[in-house]
Write a protein that holds these residues in place. Structure first.
Motif, PDB file in Angstrom:
ATOM      1  N   ALA A  16       1.953   8.450 -11.367  1.00  0.00           N
ATOM      2  CA  ALA A  16       2.781   8.888 -10.162  1.00  0.00           C
ATOM      3  C   ALA A  16       3.175   7.441  -9.528  1.00  0.00           C
ATOM      4  CB  ALA A  16       1.828   9.705  -9.103  1.00  0.00           C
ATOM      5  N   GLU A  17       2.392   6.527  -9.209  1.00  0.00           N
ATOM      6  CA  GLU A  17       2.888   5.298  -8.708  1.00  0.00           C
ATOM      7  C   GLU A  17       4.069   4.726  -9.561  1.00  0.00           C
ATOM      8  OE1 GLU A  17      -0.223   1.980  -8.247  1.00  0.00           O
ATOM      9  OE2 GLU A  17      -1.808   3.810  -7.774  1.00  0.00           O
ATOM     10  N   CYS A  18       3.849   4.708 -10.974  1.00  0.00           N
ATOM     11  CA  CYS A  18       4.868   4.254 -12.068  1.00  0.00           C
ATOM     12  C   CYS A  18       6.275   4.941 -11.382  1.00  0.00           C
ATOM     13  CB  CYS A  18       4.682   4.285 -13.370  1.00  0.00           C
ATOM     14  SG  CYS A  18       3.382   3.330 -13.871  1.00  0.00           S
ATOM     15  N   ILE A  19       6.172   6.268 -11.257  1.00  0.00           N
ATOM     16  CA  ILE A  19       7.374   7.024 -11.128  1.00  0.00           C
ATOM     17  C   ILE A  19       8.079   6.532  -9.539  1.00  0.00           C
ATOM     18  CG2 ILE A  19       8.298   9.125 -10.535  1.00  0.00           C
ATOM     19  CD1 ILE A  19       6.470  10.369 -12.739  1.00  0.00           C
ATOM     20  N   VAL A  20       7.123   6.440  -8.670  1.00  0.00           N
ATOM     21  CA  VAL A  20       7.561   6.190  -7.203  1.00  0.00           C
ATOM     22  C   VAL A  20       8.208   4.678  -7.439  1.00  0.00           C
ATOM     23  CG1 VAL A  20       6.721   5.445  -4.935  1.00  0.00           C
ATOM     24  CG2 VAL A  20       5.759   7.377  -6.039  1.00  0.00           C
ATOM     25  N   LEU A  21       7.540   3.731  -7.891  1.00  0.00           N
ATOM     26  CA  LEU A  21       8.134   2.543  -7.893  1.00  0.00           C
ATOM     27  C   LEU A  21       9.519   2.475  -8.925  1.00  0.00           C
ATOM     28  CD1 LEU A  21       8.038  -0.454  -7.036  1.00  0.00           C
ATOM     29  CD2 LEU A  21       6.409  -0.882  -9.028  1.00  0.00           C
ATOM     30  N   GLY A  22       9.445   3.360  -9.785  1.00  0.00           N
ATOM     31  CA  GLY A  22      10.593   3.270 -10.927  1.00  0.00           C
ATOM     32  C   GLY A  22      11.919   3.783 -10.072  1.00  0.00           C
ATOM     33  N   VAL A  23      11.787   4.452  -9.033  1.00  0.00           N
ATOM     34  CA  VAL A  23      13.136   4.609  -8.088  1.00  0.00           C
ATOM     35  C   VAL A  23      13.845   3.266  -8.026  1.00  0.00           C
ATOM     36  CG1 VAL A  23      14.087   5.608  -6.121  1.00  0.00           C
ATOM     37  CG2 VAL A  23      12.141   6.829  -7.366  1.00  0.00           C
ATOM     38  N   LEU A  24      13.086   2.204  -7.447  1.00  0.00           N
ATOM     39  CA  LEU A  24      13.858   1.029  -7.146  1.00  0.00           C
ATOM     40  C   LEU A  24      13.898   0.137  -8.463  1.00  0.00           C
ATOM     41  CD1 LEU A  24      11.532  -0.107  -4.003  1.00  0.00           C
ATOM     42  CD2 LEU A  24      13.676   0.656  -4.063  1.00  0.00           C
ATOM     43  N   ALA A  25      12.696   0.226  -9.400  1.00  0.00           N
ATOM     44  CA  ALA A  25      12.834  -0.577 -10.481  1.00  0.00           C
ATOM     45  C   ALA A  25      14.223  -0.273 -11.177  1.00  0.00           C
ATOM     46  CB  ALA A  25      11.633  -0.585 -11.175  1.00  0.00           C
ATOM     47  N   GLU A  39       0.762  -1.192   0.113  1.00  0.00           N
ATOM     48  CA  GLU A  39       0.054  -0.269  -0.107  1.00  0.00           C
ATOM     49  C   GLU A  39       0.876   1.325   0.005  1.00  0.00           C
ATOM     50  OE1 GLU A  39      -3.068   0.349  -0.212  1.00  0.00           O
ATOM     51  OE2 GLU A  39      -3.818  -1.841   0.196  1.00  0.00           O
ATOM     52  N   GLU A  40       2.112   1.126   0.341  1.00  0.00           N
ATOM     53  CA  GLU A  40       2.880   2.135   0.551  1.00  0.00           C
ATOM     54  C   GLU A  40       3.234   2.937  -1.143  1.00  0.00           C
ATOM     55  OE1 GLU A  40       3.542   0.024   4.440  1.00  0.00           O
ATOM     56  OE2 GLU A  40       3.449  -0.551   2.058  1.00  0.00           O
ATOM     57  N   VAL A  41       3.258   2.133  -2.021  1.00  0.00           N
ATOM     58  CA  VAL A  41       3.513   2.897  -3.166  1.00  0.00           C
ATOM     59  C   VAL A  41       2.049   3.759  -3.498  1.00  0.00           C
ATOM     60  CG1 VAL A  41       3.553   2.503  -5.738  1.00  0.00           C
ATOM     61  CG2 VAL A  41       4.915   0.876  -4.269  1.00  0.00           C
ATOM     62  N   VAL A  42       1.065   2.998  -3.190  1.00  0.00           N
ATOM     63  CA  VAL A  42      -0.356   4.050  -3.509  1.00  0.00           C
ATOM     64  C   VAL A  42      -0.285   5.406  -2.585  1.00  0.00           C
ATOM     65  CG1 VAL A  42      -2.710   4.170  -3.635  1.00  0.00           C
ATOM     66  CG2 VAL A  42      -1.393   1.864  -4.435  1.00  0.00           C
ATOM     67  N   MET A  43       0.172   5.095  -1.338  1.00  0.00           N
ATOM     68  CA  MET A  43       0.211   6.256  -0.539  1.00  0.00           C
ATOM     69  C   MET A  43       1.189   7.294  -0.963  1.00  0.00           C
ATOM     70  SD  MET A  43       1.259   6.188   3.488  1.00  0.00           S
ATOM     71  CE  MET A  43       3.024   6.082   3.054  1.00  0.00           C
ATOM     72  N   LEU A  44       2.399   6.918  -1.199  1.00  0.00           N
ATOM     73  CA  LEU A  44       3.477   7.931  -1.782  1.00  0.00           C
ATOM     74  C   LEU A  44       2.956   8.488  -2.877  1.00  0.00           C
ATOM     75  CD1 LEU A  44       6.575   5.629  -1.001  1.00  0.00           C
ATOM     76  CD2 LEU A  44       5.849   7.785   0.415  1.00  0.00           C
ATOM     77  N   VAL A  64       0.102   9.004  -4.069  1.00  0.00           N
ATOM     78  CA  VAL A  64      -1.208  10.137  -3.733  1.00  0.00           C
ATOM     79  C   VAL A  64      -0.663  11.442  -3.259  1.00  0.00           C
ATOM     80  CG1 VAL A  64      -3.558  10.314  -2.403  1.00  0.00           C
ATOM     81  CG2 VAL A  64      -3.033   8.275  -3.947  1.00  0.00           C
ATOM     82  N   GLU A  65       0.123  11.160  -2.114  1.00  0.00           N
ATOM     83  CA  GLU A  65       0.780  12.386  -1.405  1.00  0.00           C
ATOM     84  C   GLU A  65       1.544  13.145  -2.141  1.00  0.00           C
ATOM     85  OE1 GLU A  65       1.834  10.970   2.623  1.00  0.00           O
ATOM     86  OE2 GLU A  65      -0.423  10.341   2.930  1.00  0.00           O
ATOM     87  N   ALA A  66       2.387  12.495  -3.154  1.00  0.00           N
ATOM     88  CA  ALA A  66       3.388  13.294  -3.705  1.00  0.00           C
ATOM     89  C   ALA A  66       2.987  14.357  -4.481  1.00  0.00           C
ATOM     90  CB  ALA A  66       4.281  12.304  -4.522  1.00  0.00           C
ATOM     91  N   GLU A  67       3.657  15.664  -4.602  1.00  0.00           N
ATOM     92  CA  GLU A  67       3.515  16.536  -5.379  1.00  0.00           C
ATOM     93  C   GLU A  67       4.553  16.702  -6.567  1.00  0.00           C
ATOM     94  OE1 GLU A  67       3.902  20.501  -2.997  1.00  0.00           O
ATOM     95  OE2 GLU A  67       2.510  19.833  -1.498  1.00  0.00           O
ATOM     96  N   ALA A  68       4.041  17.631  -7.514  1.00  0.00           N
ATOM     97  CA  ALA A  68       4.623  17.382  -8.689  1.00  0.00           C
ATOM     98  C   ALA A  68       6.462  17.523  -8.584  1.00  0.00           C
ATOM     99  CB  ALA A  68       4.260  18.639  -9.727  1.00  0.00           C
ATOM    100  N   ILE A  69       6.676  18.302  -7.565  1.00  0.00           N
ATOM    101  CA  ILE A  69       8.258  18.702  -7.369  1.00  0.00           C
ATOM    102  C   ILE A  69       8.777  17.312  -6.818  1.00  0.00           C
ATOM    103  CG2 ILE A  69       7.890  19.409  -5.158  1.00  0.00           C
ATOM    104  CD1 ILE A  69      10.705  20.323  -7.526  1.00  0.00           C
ATOM    105  N   HIS A  70       8.183  16.522  -6.030  1.00  0.00           N
ATOM    106  CA  HIS A  70       8.441  15.287  -5.386  1.00  0.00           C
ATOM    107  C   HIS A  70       8.769  14.326  -6.686  1.00  0.00           C
ATOM    108  CE1 HIS A  70       6.472  16.897  -1.910  1.00  0.00           C
ATOM    109  NE2 HIS A  70       7.704  16.842  -1.807  1.00  0.00           N
TER     110      HIS A  70
END
Length: 294
Positions: A273-282, A189-194, A196-202
Motif C-alpha cells: 500500500a505504501e508503494c501504491i501511495v507513493l506511486g502516485v507521485l513517482a 510519516e504521511e506515506v505510512v499513515m495514508l 495504513v488508513e487506505a481501504e482497497a477502493i482507495h
C-alpha cells in the motif's frame, strides 16, 4: 582513438565562462529538485540511522543513475564513456558540496556535537538526490544553440538501429524522474499513515490515477518530447508505455521507502500500500523523466 583524442582536446579547451555557466546550472538544478529534502527532518534522522553498507549502496545506485542519465539524455549521443564517467563524478562531488554547505547553513551539522559518521551520513543521503538534480540542471536548464547545432544528424537517422538502447534510456530516465519526485515524500510519516488508513477502493483509485497521469503526460500533454502515436499503434503504445512507466515508478517507490526504513515493522500488505501511495507521485516523475530522451 582519433575521435576520443579530438573530444578530449575539446573538453580541455572548453572556455572557463562556459564551464562556470554549466556549474551554475547544475547548482540551480540541484537546489531546485532537492530543497524539500534538505529541509526534511526524517532525512536528517535517516542520515543518523543509516549503516555504512546502506550509504555505500545509495552511492552506487546514484552513480549508476547518473551514468545512465548522462549517457541517454544529459550529453550528446557521440560522447565517450570516459567523458560520461568524469562528468558523473563531478556532479556527485558538486552534490556532496551543496548538501554539506546547506546543512551547515541550516545548523544541521554541528562539529562540536556530532560524530563524523553522523555528519557523513546526513551529507551523503542528501547529496544523492542533489547530484541527480545537478545533472538534470546542467543538461536541461540552459541548452544553447551551440549545443543543438553540435548534435550529429545521424543521431536521429540511426534511431531504428538503437531501439534497445532507446528503451533502456527510457527506463533509466523514468527511474531518475521517479526518484526525484517521489524521493521528496518517501521519508515522511504521511506515506505510512495514508497506507495504513487506505481501504482497497482507495488503493485501486490511486493506482488508476497513477496510470492516468502517465498517459496524460506522455501522450496527450503536448509537453516537449511527448509523442503522438499512429492510430494503428495507439492502443498498444498506450498499454506498453504506461505499464512500463508505472512499474518503474513502483520500483523507485519501493527502493526509496526501503532505504528510509518505511518497511520496518509493517506487514506485506501495508508495504504494498505504501508503494501504491507513493506511486502516485513517482509515476508523475517517471512519465516526465521519460520525455527528456524524446
Amino acid at each position: 582513438m582519433k575521435h576520443l583524442l579530438e573530444e578530449e582536446k575539446k573538453i580541455n579547451c572548453r572556455p572557463v565562462r562556459k564551464s562556470l555557466k554549466e556549474y551554475a546550472r547544475g547548482i540551480a538544478g540541484g537546489l531546485l529538485f532537492s530543497f524539500p529534502l534538505l529541509f526534511t527532518m526524517e532525512v536528517w534522522w535517516a542520515g543518523f540511522m543509516a549503516t555504512p553498507m546502506q550509504l555505500l549502496l545509495l552511492v552506487v545506485v546514484t552513480y549508476v543513475l547518473l551514468l545512465g542519465y548522462n549517457r541517454y539524455a544529459g550529453l550528446r549521443a557521440d560522447t565517450s564513456w570516459r567523458t560520461i564517467i568524469i562528468d558523473s563524478v563531478e556532479e556527485m562531488g558538486i552534490g556532496i558540496l551543496i548538501s554539506f554547505l546547506v546543512l551547515l547553513m541550516l545548523n544541521r551539522i554541528q562539529f562540536h556535537d556530532m560524530a563524523l559518521e553522523e555528519i557523513m551520513g546526513k551529507t551523503i543521503i542528501e547529496a544523492m538526490v542533489v547530484s541527480i538534480g545537478v545533472s538534470i540542471g546542467t543538461a536541461q536548464l540552459g541548452v544553447s544553440s551551440e549545443d543543438d547545432e553540435s548534435r550529429p544528424e545521424e543521431e536521429t537517422n540511426d534511431a531504428s538501429g538503437t531501439k534497445w538502447s532507446l528503451d533502456m534510456g527510457l527506463v533509466v530516465l523514468a527511474f531518475c524522474g521517479a526518484i526525484i519526485v517521489g524521493g521528496n515524500v518517501a521519508p515522511t510519516e504521511e506515506v505510512v499513515m495514508l497506507a495504513v488508513e487506505a481501504e482497497a477502493i482507495h488503493l485501486l483509485v490511486m493506482a488508476l490515477a497513477s496510470l492516468f497521469i502517465s498517459v496524460v503526460v506522455v501522450f496527450f500533454s503536448d509537453f516537449k518530447g511527448s509523442v503522438e502515436k499512429a492510430p494503428d499503434n495507439l492502443v498498444y503504445g498506450l498499454i506498453v508505455d504506461t505499464c512500463v512507466s508505472y512499474v518503474v515508478a513502483l520500483a523507485a517507490s519501493a527502493f526509496s521507502l526501503w532505504f528510509f526504513g518505511r518497511f520496518d515493522g509493517v506487514s506485506f500488505d501495508v508495504a504494498v500500500a505504501e508503494c501504491i501511495v507513493l506511486g502516485v507521485l513517482a509515476s508523475l516523475g517517471a512519465s516526465a523523466g521519460r520525455l527528456l530522451i524524446r
